[in-house]
Enzyme design. Structure first.
Site, PDB file in Angstrom:
ATOM      1  N   VAL A  11      25.273 -45.296 -68.673  1.00 46.87           N
ATOM      2  CA  VAL A  11      24.442 -45.555 -67.554  1.00 46.87           C
ATOM      3  C   VAL A  11      25.013 -46.472 -66.622  1.00 46.87           C
ATOM      4  CG1 VAL A  11      22.256 -46.180 -66.778  1.00 46.87           C
ATOM      5  CG2 VAL A  11      22.366 -44.839 -68.928  1.00 46.87           C
ATOM      6  N   GLY A  76      22.154 -53.166 -73.535  1.00 44.43           N
ATOM      7  CA  GLY A  76      21.157 -52.801 -74.574  1.00 44.43           C
ATOM      8  C   GLY A  76      21.863 -51.743 -75.493  1.00 44.43           C
ATOM      9  N   GLN A  79      19.744 -44.758 -76.876  1.00 51.24           N
ATOM     10  CA  GLN A  79      18.531 -44.085 -77.429  1.00 51.24           C
ATOM     11  C   GLN A  79      19.251 -43.036 -78.483  1.00 51.24           C
ATOM     12  OE1 GLN A  79      15.679 -42.137 -74.697  1.00 51.24           O
ATOM     13  NE2 GLN A  79      14.600 -41.565 -76.469  1.00 51.24           N
ATOM     14  N   ARG A  85      11.536 -43.506 -76.737  1.00 47.37           N
ATOM     15  CA  ARG A  85      11.605 -44.914 -75.750  1.00 47.37           C
ATOM     16  C   ARG A  85      11.299 -45.875 -76.305  1.00 47.37           C
ATOM     17  NH1 ARG A  85      11.111 -40.525 -72.084  1.00 47.37           N
ATOM     18  NH2 ARG A  85      13.236 -40.056 -70.987  1.00 47.37           N
ATOM     19  N   VAL A 119      12.074 -48.385 -70.734  1.00 45.95           N
ATOM     20  CA  VAL A 119      12.279 -49.169 -69.260  1.00 45.95           C
ATOM     21  C   VAL A 119      10.949 -49.811 -68.928  1.00 45.95           C
ATOM     22  CG1 VAL A 119      11.542 -47.280 -67.752  1.00 45.95           C
ATOM     23  CG2 VAL A 119      13.318 -49.120 -67.080  1.00 45.95           C
ATOM     24  N   ASP A 145      12.041 -39.057 -63.320  1.00 47.04           N
ATOM     25  CA  ASP A 145      11.151 -38.235 -63.773  1.00 47.04           C
ATOM     26  C   ASP A 145      10.508 -37.314 -62.692  1.00 47.04           C
ATOM     27  OD1 ASP A 145      10.749 -38.804 -66.817  1.00 47.04           O
ATOM     28  OD2 ASP A 145      10.621 -40.702 -65.665  1.00 47.04           O
ATOM     29  N   ARG A 148      12.886 -35.129 -61.149  1.00 43.37           N
ATOM     30  CA  ARG A 148      12.982 -33.709 -62.141  1.00 43.37           C
ATOM     31  C   ARG A 148      11.844 -32.820 -61.642  1.00 43.37           C
ATOM     32  NH1 ARG A 148      14.010 -37.164 -67.462  1.00 43.37           N
ATOM     33  NH2 ARG A 148      16.314 -37.170 -67.486  1.00 43.37           N
ATOM     34  N   HIS A 172       7.434 -44.251 -68.257  1.00 48.89           N
ATOM     35  CA  HIS A 172       8.532 -43.379 -68.165  1.00 48.89           C
ATOM     36  C   HIS A 172       8.958 -42.814 -69.873  1.00 48.89           C
ATOM     37  CE1 HIS A 172      12.581 -41.662 -67.976  1.00 48.89           C
ATOM     38  NE2 HIS A 172      13.140 -42.691 -68.484  1.00 48.89           N
TER      39      HIS A 172
END
Length: 309
Positions: A11, A76, A79, A85, A119, A145, A148, A172
């Protein structure tokens, strides 16, 4: 605007690449416990700058954040396949206890952008740790999202997603809410527009689009291990908004007093300017959507109640 990115994994490196390619910053500093990884990404992206904007990019440590206008937290753990999440909470909260203090020491005036999952909860964690004025901690929330949602609606009705005004709010994650009731295309309610162009949005179409939005991350993670291109582009757009003080409306996460339910970090449409969140909008929801966002808020509050800092 100088930007720091903490975490040079998939990311963080994707966000750095998108930021450089779109000229969303004048300088980017990559920081990672694995300095060789950060250095390698910085060098690789640097070699792309002749093809795009003249952005400076390099690897460094927390001391190199001095003067940064924004710091993106992509640190961090990733996933895992099949992991929600919210299950990431304890694993990631421990990382952020170490990171936020360092960032605040060296970049006390920066806007903090939280991209690590879960998040909304990590936005809550950073807000508590950093103790910054309201609006200076922004979670990427449902920015992806929403993208999307607009993309899939646009594919169905044959319209560019930029012309679709539709939002995903709440968590999220699994309890997020697609706001169909106020979605519009060119000022026309989306379902009316769809009927006009001969591509009606039936209950089955809604179900397919909902699944396409809500389950996207799980499918992508199953196929390639992680999601990063989409959110990397979303982070770069958020940085452009901050740099240009464009007052754009984005569905980002931030601590919010949510009516009778009390405070929680959750995604709502918010106006973003150079100093962070300028205003929060109250989306127009029907009864079903209102009940759904209340459930989403309660899920996040239950998770946030377990945080021990």
């Amino acid at each position: 605007m100088k930007v720091g990115i903490v975490g040079s994994g998939l990311v963080g490196s994707s966000a750095a690449y998108a930021t450089v390619m779109t000229g969303a910053a004048s300088e980017v500093v990559l920081i990672d416990l694995n300095h060789k990884l950060a250095q390698a990404h910085a060098e690789d992206i640097l070699h792309a700058t002749p093809f795009t904007e003249p952005v400076r990019i390099g690897a460094g440590d927390y001391g190199d954040l001095d003067g940064a206008g924004a710091v993106v937290l992509c640190c961090g753990v990733a996933q895992r396949p099949g992991e929600t999440r919210l299950q990431l909470l304890e694993r990631n909260a421990a990382v952020f206890r170490q990171v936020v203090g360092q960032v605040m020491t060296h970049a006390p005036e920066a806007v903090l952008i939280v991209a690590s999952n879960p998040v909304d909860i990590m936005t809550e964690v950073v807000s508590r740790l950093a103790q910054l004025p309201a609006g200076r901690v922004i979670g990427t929330g449902t920015i992806l999202d929403t993208a999307r949602f607009r993309t899939l609606v646009g594919e169905h009705i044959g319209v560019a997603p930029h012309s679709i005004h539709a939002y995903v709010v709440g968590e999220h994650g699994d309890s997020e809410v697609l706001v169909w009731s106020s979605a519009k295309v060119g000022g026309v309610p989306v379902e009316e527009f769809a009927d006009q162009v001969g591509h009606p949005i039936t209950a089955e179409v809604k179900r397919q689009i909902d699944d396409g939005v809500r389950r996207a991350a799980y499918r992508i993670i199953e196929g390639k291990g992680a999601t990063y291109h989409g959110i990397g582009a979303g982070i770069a757009m958020l940085l452009r908004v901050l740099r240009g003080d464009t007052r754009s409306v984005l569905t980002v996460s931030a601590p919010t007093e949510f009516g009778d339910l009390g405070p929680v970090s959750v995604s709502l449409p918010r106006v973003i300017g150079a100093e962070g969140i300028v205003a929060t909008l109250e989306p127009v929801l029907n009864a079903e959507e209102n009940a759904a966002i209340r459930r989403s808020v309660q899920i996040l509050q239950q998770a946030a109640a377990t945080i021990r800092l």
